[in-house]
Write an enzyme that holds these catalytic residues in place. Sequence first.
Site, PDB file in Angstrom:
ATOM      1  NE  ARG A 121      11.263   4.189  10.145  1.00 52.97           N
ATOM      2  CZ  ARG A 121      11.330   5.099  10.521  1.00 52.97           C
ATOM      3  NH1 ARG A 121      10.855   5.565  11.555  1.00 52.97           N
ATOM      4  NH2 ARG A 121      12.435   6.160   9.782  1.00 52.97           N
ATOM      5  CE  LYS A 153       8.732   0.581  18.180  1.00 51.87           C
ATOM      6  NZ  LYS A 153       9.490   0.918  16.871  1.00 51.87           N
ATOM      7  CG  ASP A 194      -1.720   1.209   1.174  1.00 54.71           C
ATOM      8  OD1 ASP A 194      -2.712   1.285   0.612  1.00 54.71           O
ATOM      9  OD2 ASP A 194      -1.361   2.101   2.152  1.00 54.71           O
ATOM     10  NE  ARG A 236       0.981  13.884  13.054  1.00 57.04           N
ATOM     11  CZ  ARG A 236       0.351  13.405  11.708  1.00 57.04           C
ATOM     12  NH1 ARG A 236      -0.339  14.233  11.149  1.00 57.04           N
ATOM     13  NH2 ARG A 236       0.837  12.354  11.214  1.00 57.04           N
ATOM     14  N   GLY A 249       3.276  -0.970   8.858  1.00 55.81           N
ATOM     15  CA  GLY A 249       4.284  -0.274   8.135  1.00 55.81           C
ATOM     16  C   GLY A 249       5.748  -1.334   8.866  1.00 55.81           C
ATOM     17  CD  GLN A 281      -5.575   2.400   3.353  1.00 62.02           C
ATOM     18  OE1 GLN A 281      -4.395   3.037   3.748  1.00 62.02           O
ATOM     19  NE2 GLN A 281      -5.192   1.912   1.930  1.00 62.02           N
ATOM     20  CE1 TYR A 317       0.677   7.881   3.135  1.00 63.11           C
ATOM     21  CE2 TYR A 317       1.285   5.821   2.016  1.00 63.11           C
ATOM     22  CZ  TYR A 317       0.191   6.613   2.775  1.00 63.11           C
ATOM     23  OH  TYR A 317      -0.782   5.933   3.213  1.00 63.11           O
TER      24      TYR A 317
HETATM   25  N1  LIG Z   1      -5.360   5.938   4.333  1.00 60.62           N
HETATM   26  C1  LIG Z   1      -4.727   6.637   5.184  1.00 60.62           C
HETATM   27  O1  LIG Z   1      -4.988   7.900   5.466  1.00 60.62           O
HETATM   28  C2  LIG Z   1      -3.509   6.050   6.051  1.00 60.62           C
HETATM   29  C3  LIG Z   1      -3.085   6.669   7.051  1.00 60.62           C
HETATM   30  C4  LIG Z   1      -1.879   6.165   7.693  1.00 60.62           C
HETATM   31  C5  LIG Z   1      -1.377   5.007   7.098  1.00 60.62           C
HETATM   32  N2  LIG Z   1      -1.766   4.491   6.088  1.00 60.62           N
HETATM   33  C6  LIG Z   1      -1.315   3.052   5.449  1.00 60.62           C
HETATM   34  O2  LIG Z   1      -1.100   2.166   6.567  1.00 60.62           O
HETATM   35  C7  LIG Z   1       0.436   1.736   6.620  1.00 60.62           C
HETATM   36  C8  LIG Z   1       0.566   1.331   8.233  1.00 60.62           C
HETATM   37  O3  LIG Z   1       0.251   2.441   9.122  1.00 60.62           O
HETATM   38  P1  LIG Z   1       1.261   3.250   9.846  1.00 60.62           P
HETATM   39  O4  LIG Z   1       2.593   3.216   9.302  1.00 60.62           O
HETATM   40  O5  LIG Z   1       0.612   4.273  10.223  1.00 60.62           O
HETATM   41  O6  LIG Z   1       1.416   2.578  11.330  1.00 60.62           O
HETATM   42  P2  LIG Z   1       1.654   1.318  11.827  1.00 60.62           P
HETATM   43  O7  LIG Z   1       1.798   0.126  10.892  1.00 60.62           O
HETATM   44  O8  LIG Z   1       0.831   0.739  13.145  1.00 60.62           O
HETATM   45  O9  LIG Z   1       3.206   1.281  12.454  1.00 60.62           O
HETATM   46  C9  LIG Z   1       4.490   1.342  11.750  1.00 60.62           C
HETATM   47  C10 LIG Z   1       5.480   1.714  12.526  1.00 60.62           C
HETATM   48  O10 LIG Z   1       5.656   0.814  13.614  1.00 60.62           O
HETATM   49  C11 LIG Z   1       6.917   0.634  13.669  1.00 60.62           C
HETATM   50  N3  LIG Z   1       7.072  -1.067  13.905  1.00 60.62           N
HETATM   51  C12 LIG Z   1       6.510  -1.812  12.814  1.00 60.62           C
HETATM   52  N4  LIG Z   1       6.737  -2.916  13.021  1.00 60.62           N
HETATM   53  C13 LIG Z   1       7.618  -3.132  13.989  1.00 60.62           C
HETATM   54  C14 LIG Z   1       7.798  -4.244  14.817  1.00 60.62           C
HETATM   55  N5  LIG Z   1       7.757  -5.376  14.576  1.00 60.62           N
HETATM   56  N6  LIG Z   1       8.672  -3.901  16.038  1.00 60.62           N
HETATM   57  C15 LIG Z   1       8.706  -2.691  16.385  1.00 60.62           C
HETATM   58  N7  LIG Z   1       8.426  -1.450  15.723  1.00 60.62           N
HETATM   59  C16 LIG Z   1       7.612  -1.651  14.786  1.00 60.62           C
HETATM   60  C17 LIG Z   1       7.698   1.308  12.727  1.00 60.62           C
HETATM   61  O11 LIG Z   1       8.166   2.620  13.182  1.00 60.62           O
HETATM   62  P3  LIG Z   1       9.454   2.888  14.202  1.00 60.62           P
HETATM   63  O12 LIG Z   1      10.517   1.678  13.911  1.00 60.62           O
HETATM   64  O13 LIG Z   1       9.942   4.096  13.836  1.00 60.62           O
HETATM   65  O14 LIG Z   1       8.749   2.742  15.279  1.00 60.62           O
HETATM   66  C18 LIG Z   1       6.777   1.298  11.899  1.00 60.62           C
HETATM   67  O15 LIG Z   1       6.937   2.486  10.756  1.00 60.62           O
HETATM   68  C19 LIG Z   1       1.045   3.253   6.116  1.00 60.62           C
HETATM   69  O16 LIG Z   1       2.322   2.769   5.680  1.00 60.62           O
HETATM   70  C20 LIG Z   1       0.280   3.160   5.034  1.00 60.62           C
HETATM   71  O17 LIG Z   1       0.300   2.647   3.857  1.00 60.62           O
HETATM   72  C21 LIG Z   1      -2.675   4.908   5.325  1.00 60.62           C
END
Ligand SMILES: NC(=O)c1ccc[n+]([C@@H]2O[C@H](COP(=O)([O-])OP(=O)(O)OC[C@H]3O[C@@H](n4cnc5c(N)ncnc54)[C@H](OP(=O)(O)O)[C@@H]3O)[C@@H](O)[C@H]2O)c1
Length: 331
Positions: A282, A207, A54, A220, A280, A168, A59
């Site tokens: 990194r 974390k 996605d 935020r 997500g 989504q 982005y």
């Molecule tokens: N449609 C929309 O408006 C919208 C809005 C937001 C997101 N999205 C989509 O949803 C995806 C995921 O959402 P998100 O990135 O906001 O949040 P998320 O998936 O809940 O969190 C991702 C973050 O958590 C940390 N992380 C991930 N796996 C981990 C693990 N196994 N252990 C420790 N830390 C871990 C990483 O950051 P750190 O290592 O820096 O902590 C990572 O960037 C986005 O990439 C995007 O594609 C869409």
Amino acid sequence: MKTSITLPHSDIEISRIIFGCWAIVGGFNWGPQEERDSYAALRAAYDSGVNCFDTAEAYGGGHSENLLAKALKGERHRIVIASKVGPQDFAGGDVIKACERGLRNLQTDYIDLYQLHWPNPEIPLEETLGALQQLKDAGKIRAYGVSNFGKKSLDECRQSGFSISSNQMAYNLLFRAIEYEVLPLSIEDGVPVLCYSPIMQGLLTGKFSNWTEVPDDRARTRHFTKDRPLSRHQEEGREELTFQTISLIKRISDEQGLDMSALSLAWLLNQQGVGGVIVGGRNADQARRNVRAYDIPSDPALFEELTSITTPLKEHLGANADLWQTDSRVI
Ligand SMILES: NC(=O)c1ccc[n+]([C@@H]2O[C@H](COP(=O)([O-])OP(=O)(O)OC[C@H]3O[C@@H](n4cnc5c(N)ncnc54)[C@H](OP(=O)(O)O)[C@@H]3O)[C@@H](O)[C@H]2O)c1
């Protein structure tokens, strides 16, 4: 646990764990990011069985789409690309132009799932959906969906007569607002919800031990006080309750010997109406660890306990499905 679904109104099969390509651009919300880690994360997700990625033009202004194209160039026909058009481009002609830019950024001649990133009340939805249908008819996209469509927008969508393949939404153990109105509608209409921020931007990894540790750009959301510098809502936040809830989830994960983020993802994947989770990562290690959610054994009593301990926070945050803004901008 079912590990893939077919998107309605299409023959597109997606892995239920979807890789989210926002954080791999670094910068706002995420801080510094090494490009080699981004490539490694994308490749590790693919090698671990993720076929759906996605992304969005928003982005990194196309950078995320670029990284995805380069990392998985040889796999184009084996992966499903879900990208998004921003609300500033919802006029019919602009949708077409945005898609053309997306195709260039992604170095491909089709996008599998093209999504409307946020509702735009200024432009009639029929016009925007009509443009998406045109792109589909022309073979430039294979299916279209929406994102951040709450009840009001979904009702408009229903009336438009167009068939969307997905919605989504922000959904996780710490943010269950869609359960009030959006999820029941989605189930009724057979539109799978693809959950974004499924581990609440890292909060559900454990974390951060308290809210003062969470950087401002990640604080935020409506969980945090409106006094955080980058906040766009007008609410007091629920910092103490949020972190009490995180401690309870952590205690349960530890008791069960399970990884807290994998358990949080598994809980989501077991909710009715959820098509997939967009998580997500990194680096390669995070990407691989998140796919382990599939291995969490289905345990209805355990999932019920997680539902129960997170209900007070759900009730305090209410039915507003917007993670970042107060009801003033009704989605
Ligand atoms: N449609 C929309 O408006 C919208 C809005 C937001 C997101 N999205 C989509 O949803 C995806 C995921 O959402 P998100 O990135 O906001 O949040 P998320 O998936 O809940 O969190 C991702 C973050 O958590 C940390 N992380 C991930 N796996 C981990 C693990 N196994 N252990 C420790 N830390 C871990 C990483 O950051 P750190 O290592 O820096 O902590 C990572 O960037 C986005 O990439 C995007 O594609 C869409």
